[in-house]
Design an enzyme around this catalytic site. Structure first.
Site, PDB file in Angstrom:
ATOM      1  N   HIS A 127       0.871  -1.186   0.000  1.00 20.10           N
ATOM      2  CA  HIS A 127       0.000   0.000   0.000  1.00 20.10           C
ATOM      3  C   HIS A 127       0.903   1.230   0.000  1.00 20.10           C
ATOM      4  O   HIS A 127       1.899   1.273   0.727  1.00 20.10           O
ATOM      5  CB  HIS A 127      -0.881  -0.005   1.262  1.00 20.10           C
ATOM      6  N   HIS A 173       1.654  11.100  -2.147  1.00 21.87           N
ATOM      7  CA  HIS A 173       0.434  10.889  -1.382  1.00 21.87           C
ATOM      8  C   HIS A 173      -0.314  12.219  -1.377  1.00 21.87           C
ATOM      9  O   HIS A 173       0.104  13.162  -0.709  1.00 21.87           O
ATOM     10  CB  HIS A 173       0.775  10.420   0.033  1.00 21.87           C
TER      11      HIS A 173
END
Length: 597
Positions: A127, A173
């Protein structure tokens, strides 16, 4: 010889003594040598077949194989090139058994059927694979991607965003302070390291926040970087069944939502993230058990990455054709082999199985939990054919992880973990993917793939009879004095080690036990046996941790490992230990015995 300072005026000396072989080892040596002082290759072969349950013919127990083992053991123990003797003393035999190189607890080859569709396997899944640390402010880099691939991870996640001038693509991110890395750098590193640990396919999951022109640019980058090793379906067809790991050896597969239209990213998370930048009540490295991690309920778990991007795109998953796409999208869309997306409507709708196509659905860890309460068997049925990816909730800012067994016991293939986060949950992930030679693909048990006589599917919560009982004996440990400074555990005396051993699996099978502590000894001998009745041994993982008892403070960590029960070799085995991050110690190990009754 070492020393500990007792006070200003004098120092206590200590000597590290080698513990003698356990009684079981002495008795085995006596039995197979008929009371003699040396064990020849044929006697060792009989021991390997009868006690260690090794098979002949390439399984390590044919006479030529065993003769080679004897030669290698003698050479390693005594460093002499040519030997006049070709047999082992009791001490040689003990050291052979206590060597993780010669006598490991699980086999290291791929041995499962690799010709079933990809959806029939648990897949080692990362992830936010590009983050070097926490989810809010760490650097984005290709280094953690390379590290994950070298460990055998097979699914890499990249979040792709326009750069500040909107003319190139960055991996970062979104809506955090993480510093970006260029997409092309990540793609090139994936190509270079994809198959360093395993020949089986690498799946790149893209979380896409791009305009159609940048999607076209990404399509070009992907096609040019991977060339012939990129797999995508013929023409614009949706897959009706996934190909197999065997068919996809040395191939790269792209998975993301097919583009429909570009919508500027909503700032759905911004306000939430600001108000919640507190430390999530998350496990400390050896604090909470994985079972305790799932009790927190966060109302905002839907705001985690994958969901937000699905809300941003707001695409109904109903169409695999190219119609309705803006310029630039078709080339990008063609490269997507595993279509992701979420149909409009509730969970029941999301778990609907379509006869003419297969797809991937993503759920957050908490959404999965809710789903398993009300739709547990629907989840299992969905995963018999389609991919289910589970990802950490958005408040895990410190890159911690959740309990993976909930996903696996419901058939989820892609239980996505922060590989840069440490802790007990990640140790379970490492343990699961030591199976099948560490190739990153582990075949799901048949009961997760097949319906019963009345069309019923596996229910992890159902009560079941014990199917198999695992007996675990912990004889002794050694090697810490080589891996740690002699004052690492205690300034004033040798360490007081104890071992915790137990099972992670379906709720019915989970338990932890521990040995007594052995005081002031670098080579502790416990000689204790534990019994674990298992109702679903196929999903069970054996957890092992060594700690050093500390009366005044928290006990010190001294190593851990996690092993798939279905892969355990029977008999007396050397079990190597790993540090918090899952890196193997050079010397620290346990001598244990495994038997199924």
């Amino acid at each position: 010889m070492g020393s500990y300072r007792m006070c200003v005026c004098f120092t206590r000396k200590y000597r590290i003594t080698e513990a003698e072989p356990p009684l079981d080892v002495k008795e085995a040596f006596n039995k197979y040598t008929d009371g003699g002082t040396h064990m020849n290759a044929d006697q060792l072969r009989r021991f390997l077949v009868e006690v260690q349950k090794e098979e002949g013919g390439g399984g390590g127990a044919s006479l030529p194989d065993v003769e080679r083992i004897v030669e290698q053991v003698l050479h390693k123990r005594h460093h002499i090139a040519k030997f006049t003797r070709h047999s082992l003393t009791l001490d040689d035999f003990h050291r052979y058994l206590f060597s993780a190189d010669f006598n490991p607890p699980i086999r290291d080859q791929v041995h499962q059927d690799m010709t079933a569709p990809l959806s029939h396997y648990f897949i080692y899944t990362g992830h936010n694979s590009y983050l070097t640390g926490n989810q809010l402010s760490s650097d984005c880099s290709d280094v953690p991607i390379i590290k994950a691939l070298k460990r055998g991870v097979r699914v890499v996640e990249l979040d792709i965003w326009p750069n500040s001038s909107k003319d190139n693509v960055h991996v970062l991110h979104g809506r955090t302070l993480t510093t970006p890395v260029e997409l092309i750098k990540c793609l090139k590193s994936i190509k270079e390291h994809a198959f360093s640990a395993s020949p089986y396919p690498v799946i790149i999951t893209l979380e896409d926040h791009l305009t159609p022109d940048l999607q076209a640019k990404v399509a070009e980058m992907i096609a040019q970087t991977f060339g012939d090793i990129l797999y995508y379906p013929e023409e614009t067809e949706c897959l009706k069944e996934f190909p197999s790991p065997e068919d996809m050896k040395y191939r790269i597969i792209i998975s993301t939502k097919p583009p429909k239209e570009y919508l500027k990213a909503k700032t759905i998370k911004e306000t939430g993230a600001k108000s919640k930048r507190r430390k999530d009540s998350v496990e400390d490295v050896w604090g909470l058990e994985p079972t305790e991690l799932i009790n927190e309920q966060e109302a905002d778990d839907e705001l985690s990455d994958s969901d937000t991007s699905e809300q941003n795109q707001d695409t109904e998953y109903n169409n695999c054709g190219l119609g309705g796409c803006l310029p630039g999208a078709p080339a990008y869309k063609r490269l997507i082999a595993i279509h992701a997306g979420k149909p409009k409507g509730g969970l029941k709708e999301a778990l609907k199985i379509e006869t003419d196509k297969v797809r991937r659905l993503s759920l957050s860890e908490q959404r999965l939990e809710k789903a398993t309460i009300n739709h547990g068997t629907d989840v299992v049925r969905f995963t018999q054919k389609n991919f289910l990816r589970i990802y950490p909730k958005g408040t895990r800012f410190d890159s911690s992880n959740y309990k993976p067994l909930i996903g696996w016991s419901h058939g989820a293939q892609m239980v996505a973990f922060n590989m840069q986060g440490y802790g007990k949950s990640l140790w379970l992930m490492h343990g699961m993917f030591r199976a099948n030679g560490g190739c990153g693909y582990v075949k799901k048990p048949d009961f997760l793939m097949k319906e019963g006589p009345d069309k019923q599917v596996f229910d992890p919560k159902a009560k079941r009879p014990v199917k198999k009982t695992l007996k675990v004996k912990i004889y002794m440990g050694d090697g810490w004095h080589l891996d740690f400074k002699h004052t690492h555990f205690d300034l004033y005396s040798p360490p007081d080690f104890y071992t915790r051993v137990g099972i992670a699996g379906v709720p019915e099978d989970e338990k932890m036990k521990k040995t007594k502590k052995i005081e002031d000894d670098w080579t502790p001998v416990w000689d204790e046996e534990f019994t674990f009745p298992l109702t679903v041994p196929e999903l069970a993982l054996l957890r092992i941790e060594v700690h050093e008892y500390d009366m005044s403070e928290k006990d010190d960590f001294a190593g851990q490992t996690c092993l798939p029960v279905s892969e355990l070799k029977q008999g007396i085995r050397a079990v190597p230990l790993f540090n918090h991050k899952g890196e193997k110690y050079n010397s620290a190990r346990l001598l244990m015995r495994f038997d199924f009754v």
